[in-house]
Motif scaffolding. Structure first.
Motif, short mmCIF file in Angstrom:
data_model
loop_
_atom_site.label_atom_id
_atom_site.label_comp_id
_atom_site.label_asym_id
_atom_site.label_seq_id
_atom_site.Cartn_x
_atom_site.Cartn_y
_atom_site.Cartn_z
N THR A 191 44.14 56.74 96.98
CA THR A 191 43.43 58.21 97.12
C THR A 191 43.63 58.97 96.05
O THR A 191 43.16 60.00 95.67
N GLY A 197 49.21 57.10 107.65
CA GLY A 197 47.74 57.54 107.10
C GLY A 197 47.33 57.53 105.67
O GLY A 197 46.28 57.39 105.30
N ARG A 198 48.55 57.02 104.92
CA ARG A 198 48.00 56.80 103.46
C ARG A 198 47.61 55.30 103.31
O ARG A 198 47.97 54.45 104.01
N THR A 199 46.93 55.39 102.07
CA THR A 199 46.33 53.95 101.77
C THR A 199 46.96 53.56 100.62
O THR A 199 46.79 54.35 99.44
N VAL A 257 46.45 50.28 104.82
CA VAL A 257 46.76 51.59 105.25
C VAL A 257 48.09 51.64 106.13
O VAL A 257 48.26 50.82 107.08
N ASP A 313 41.44 49.82 115.86
CA ASP A 313 42.42 49.26 114.95
C ASP A 313 42.83 47.91 115.16
O ASP A 313 43.45 47.17 114.36
N THR A 341 55.94 48.76 106.19
CA THR A 341 55.03 48.24 105.48
C THR A 341 55.65 47.28 104.37
O THR A 341 56.41 47.80 103.60
N VAL A 360 39.55 53.07 104.27
CA VAL A 360 40.57 54.20 104.46
C VAL A 360 40.52 55.11 105.70
O VAL A 360 39.09 55.14 106.10
N PRO A 361 41.23 55.93 106.13
CA PRO A 361 41.22 56.51 107.27
C PRO A 361 40.10 57.86 107.18
O PRO A 361 39.48 57.97 108.26
N THR A 386 45.87 53.57 115.50
CA THR A 386 45.38 54.42 114.30
C THR A 386 43.70 54.72 114.26
O THR A 386 43.51 55.22 113.13
N VAL A 416 39.24 47.75 101.56
CA VAL A 416 39.84 48.50 102.41
C VAL A 416 39.09 49.59 102.78
O VAL A 416 38.37 50.35 101.93
#
Length: 616
Positions: free
Chosen positions: A163, A144-146, A140, A562, A192, A95-96, A538, A93
């Motif tokens: 993270t 904003g969290r993964t 994600v 995105d 999610t 991540v942001p 995003t 993935v």
């Protein structure tokens, strides 16, 4: 998966320790086998990283994880070591913060996280399972969290902050057998969800925010579920089982969709979904040593991709001459192409002449009846094309000292003007009929001009609107060459896309998209922001279009890296419907109204047309 050059590839590993890459639309292997593993390959994932490379991550029975560049067929860096048991599952993935992370599950019950840029492990192994980890996924989430999701032979599903390395909530329990497959997805309502498959043949859906199961278990398979995949942005899951069948589930209703897909003569061990040629496909591999491709749903009304460009599509514009609906696209392959949106076919030969990638296009019907396209290039030139003859008009327009990143065209007081912005922050105005510059360059931006629009306002003036990496929007009077008012400032990041429109109440609005993922609406006469900023994307907004529909509403369409397109009502500032999902990041976008349908043309890894039927 769809790679940046527009191809759709599938990647699979085998018990001999090798990987193969296949062209999904051709069915032909791509390159040689990827060799290096010393044991059976038990997990494979693929990801397009921010620098444009397409990587595969694979794990094997000997406990190593390897990274591969799918375009060159070469391994990347050294094998990732640290697992004490066989690697049973991998996921990858972006991540942001821009890093690309891989997640791997071990037969010893641990989960490890790897930074694919440095080749180093991230934090300590994630522990908590009491038996081998059989499946992992990463997602994600909107805040904003993964998150990483892991399933184990201990019958539980666990969620981790990828993270932070900290578990999220309690373990998810309910399976009566070992968990053999997991997948995770953000659905249109913002939740999610995770989907997990069980050795007893059932499938469960979990809300990762609440930690609760969603509905009843999904039943129908008669043997263990060995693979689960969710289709991005839609509440559909596809499961493959040891019973040799593939099933599609709508997990908002808890019902299967259609009949089971049969054809494999042995257990189905892996499933992936991809959007290719406008269809949503499932790709499965079985113990019968075959790979099969399935069209399991019609999905949203996405037409067939328009194929022909051999590089990334950077720019798209639409124009309607004599009732035909045309799109014009510019690509890194240095060509401009014209498409008939009714037939989905290219019109004439590619327009060639640029010596660098084409980064911007515009199109306009001029007073003498011709339809012209304007293209800006990384070669620093602007070119004009007659779309009827397919020939260039006059010599290239020169004067820019950097790459031309944005162009617009407008008919004003019988003149046809083009406005172009470049890498050094200057804006130039051109008379497309004479090929001569109009006035001096417009200066004021102190960063790349990345977005340009032009509009004739009700008082008769012709305005240009420019957006820059310096986080400002500027308005210019093209007759006087002077700025109108002060720069418009509110963005927290560079302006990446723009459209301008006169709305039915007489106001002239600009809609701007930013690298921070937000959309803003400005009144160009007052210089004031209209309403609140429109959040939702995003990733950077790279395409904006505006259109007035017959009922008097003015709509904006935005496309983002995105992979989503969003439609906004500019009167209310509210989104219309759920986001529409593209098969790859949206790099550019145009829109027009065709017989009651809002038709969007997307550019990115390829060109695609998406339609949205407007309510009567």
């Amino acid at each position: 998966m769809v790679v940046p050059d527009g191809r759709t590839l599938a990647v699979g590993g085998d018990y001999a320790g090798t990987l193969r890459v296949w062209g999904l639309t051709t069915g032909i292997p791509v390159g040689e086998r990827l060799t290096g593993h010393t044991g059976p390959v038990r997990g494979v994932a693929a990801v397009v990283v921010p620098d444009g490379r397409t990587l595969a991550v694979s794990g094997d029975d000997d406990g190593t994880v390897r990274v591969w560049d799918l375009i060159t067929g070469q391994s990347v860096g050294e094998p990732l070591t640290g697992h004490t048991g066989g690697v049973s599952a991998v996921a990858a993935v972006v991540v942001p913060d821009g890093r690309t992370l891989a997640v791997s599950g071990d037969d010893d019950g641990t989960v490890r996280v790897w930074d694919l840029t440095t080749g180093q492990s991230v934090g300590e192994p994630l522990t908590g399972h009491t038996d081998g980890v059989s499946a992992v996924a990463a997602v994600v989430v909107p805040d904003g969290r993964t998150l990483a999701v892991s399933g184990s032979h201990d019958g539980t599903v666990r969620v981790w902050g990828l993270t932070t390395g900290i578990p999220v909530g309690e373990r998810l329990t309910g399976h009566t057998g070992g968990v053999s497959a997991v997948a995770a997805v953000v659905v249109p309502d913002g939740r999610t969800l995770a989907v997990s498959g069980d050795d007893d043949g059932t499938v469960r859906v979990w809300d990762l925010t609440t930690g609760q199961s969603v509905g009843e278990p999904l039943t129908g398979h008669t043997d263990p579920v060995g693979a689960v995949v969710v289709h991005d942005g839609r509440p559909l899951a596809v499961t493959g089982s040891h019973d040799g069948t593939l099933r599609v589930w709508d997990f908002t209703t808890g019902q299967s969709v259609g009949e089971p897909l049969t054809g494999h003569t042995g257990p189905v061990g892996a499933v992936a979904t991809v959007v290719a040629d406008g269809r949503t496909l499932a790709v499965t591999s079985g113990h019968d040593r075959t790979v099969r491709v399935w069209d399991f749903t019609t999905g949203q009304s996405v037409g067939e991709p328009l194929t022909g460009h051999t590089g990334w599509v950077n720019a798209v514009a639409t124009v309607v001459p004599d009732g035909r609906h045309l799109a014009v696209t510019g690509s890194h392959d240095r060509t401009v192409r014209v498409w008939d949106l009714t037939t989905g076919q290219s019109v004439g030969e590619p327009l060639t002449g640029h010596t660098g990638g084409v980064s911007a296009v515009a199109a306009v019907v001029v007073p003498d009846g011709r339809t012209l396209a304007v293209s800006g290039s990384q070669d620093g030139t602007v070119r004009v094309w007659d779309l009827t003859t397919g020939q260039s008009v006059g010599e290239p327009l020169t004067g820019h000292t950097g790459w031309v990143f944005a162009v617009a065209a407008v008919v004003a007081n019988s003149r046809t003007l083009a406005v172009s912005g470049d890498d050094d922050g200057t804006v130039r105005v051109w008379d497309l009929i004479t090929g001569l510059p109009v006035g001096e360059p417009l200066t004021g931006h102190n960063g790349r001009v990345s977005a340009v629009a032009a509009v004739v306002v009700p008082d008769g003036r012709t305005l240009a609107v420019t957006g820059s990496h310096d986080r400002t929007v500027r308005v210019w009077d093209l007759t006087t060459g002077l700025p109108v008012g002060e720069p418009l400032t509110d963005d927290t990041d560079g302006v990446s896309a723009m459209a301008a429109v006169v709305v039915p109440d007489g106001r002239t609005l600009a809609v701007t998209g930013s690298h921070d993922g937000t959309v803003r609406i400005w009144d160009l006469i007052t210089g004031l922001l209209v309403g609140e900023l429109l959040p939702g994307h995003t990733s950077p907004v790279r395409g904006v279009a505006a259109v007035v529909v017959p009922d008097g509403r003015t709509l904006a369409v935005t496309g983002s890296h995105d992979g989503t397109q969003r439609v906004w009502d500019l009167t209310t500032g509210q989104p219309m419907g759920v986001p529409l999902y593209a098969p790859s990041p949206v790099h550019t976008l145009a829109a027009l109204l065709v017989e009651g349908e809002l038709k969007m043309v997307l550019g990115g890894a390829g060109v695609a047309a998406v339609s949205m039927r407007m309510a009567a």
